[in-house]
Design a protein around this motif. Structure first.
Motif: not given
Length: 240
Positions: A147, A151, A179, A182-183, A186, A188, A192-194, A196-197
């Motif tokens: 992940s 990203a 977001q 973007l999720a 990717l 996600m 989950h993306l939050n 990862v960022l």
């Protein structure tokens, strides 16, 4: 007025004055399109070639469950679907992400331009090869990168593409992607993306906030992503 489409093709092949003139005429009547508007939808009969002169767009598919997968991003200078007219119907949709200025070039007109102007044809084919290389990089990310690697890789790609067309400075990029978008790029969830960022920020590699990407440590971001720009084939420029 600046024409990023001609600028992009001119970086991929040596265009003559006649080449530039015919491309200028072909894209001389663009239209303004609001954000989040479909230029064409899955199942539609393919139409003209869309040329992004300003703004961002994305390719996407909607799954039977209603979830969305973003397949690619289109930036100023990009053209959509050189050969999609060979298909009976679209297999994905294209939607503006931001307000955009979009030119449409009729399929027969584009075929005639490419037949009569070999340098334009070379540039268009080279651009398509870059798009295909980008697609392979995305497939690799979805299948094999973790992940955080996924990203970081996307951020490297978007930054480099934007910098190549003058939309980014040495360390930052105005990134008009939510977001949620973007999720969906990717594979996600937004939650989950939050996370990862946040992890990338804690590593000191980058920060994404308020529509801006700030790369705080280029080397670290590239290392996390395992990023190799070769798939963007910038070397084609010197071979044009």
């Amino acid at each position: 007025m600046e024409n990023r489409f001609i600028d992009k093709l001119g970086a991929l092949a040596n265009l003559s004055g006649k080449d530039v003139a015919v491309l200028t005429a072909a894209t001389s009547a663009p239209r303004r399109v609001a954000a989040r508007q479909d230029l064409i939808r899955e199942g539609d009969r393919p139409g003209p070639v869309f040329v992004m002169l300003e703004g961002w767009a994305c390719r996407y598919k909607i799954l039977p469950s209603g979830t969305r997968q973003v397949l690619a991003y289109l930036m100023p200078g990009d053209a959509c679907d050189l050969h999609v007219g060979l298909l009976a119907e679209m297999d994905h949709s294209i939607q503006t992400v931001t307000p955009a200025l979009v030119a449409t070039v009729g399929r027969e007109d584009m075929d005639r331009i490419m037949d009569d102007h070999p340098a334009v044809a070379r540039a268009m084919y080279r651009g398509q090869l870059i798009d295909e290389g980008t697609m392979r990089a995305w497939i690799t990310s979805m299948g094999r990168r973790s992940s955080i690697e996924r990203a970081a890789h996307l951020m490297c790609e978007l930054y480099l593409r934007a910098r190549n067309i003058g939309l980014a400075d040495e360390v930052s990029l105005k990134l008009p992607l939510s977001q949620l978008l973007l999720a969906d790029s990717l594979g996600m969830t937004p939650v989950h993306l939050n996370r990862v960022l946040k992890e990338l920020r804690m590593h000191g590699a980058m920060t994404l906030q308020r529509g801006s990407l700030l790369i705080t440590d280029t080397g670290k971001l590239v290392q996390i992503a395992g990023f190799d720009e070769n798939y963007l084939h910038r070397r084609l420029r010197s071979a044009a």
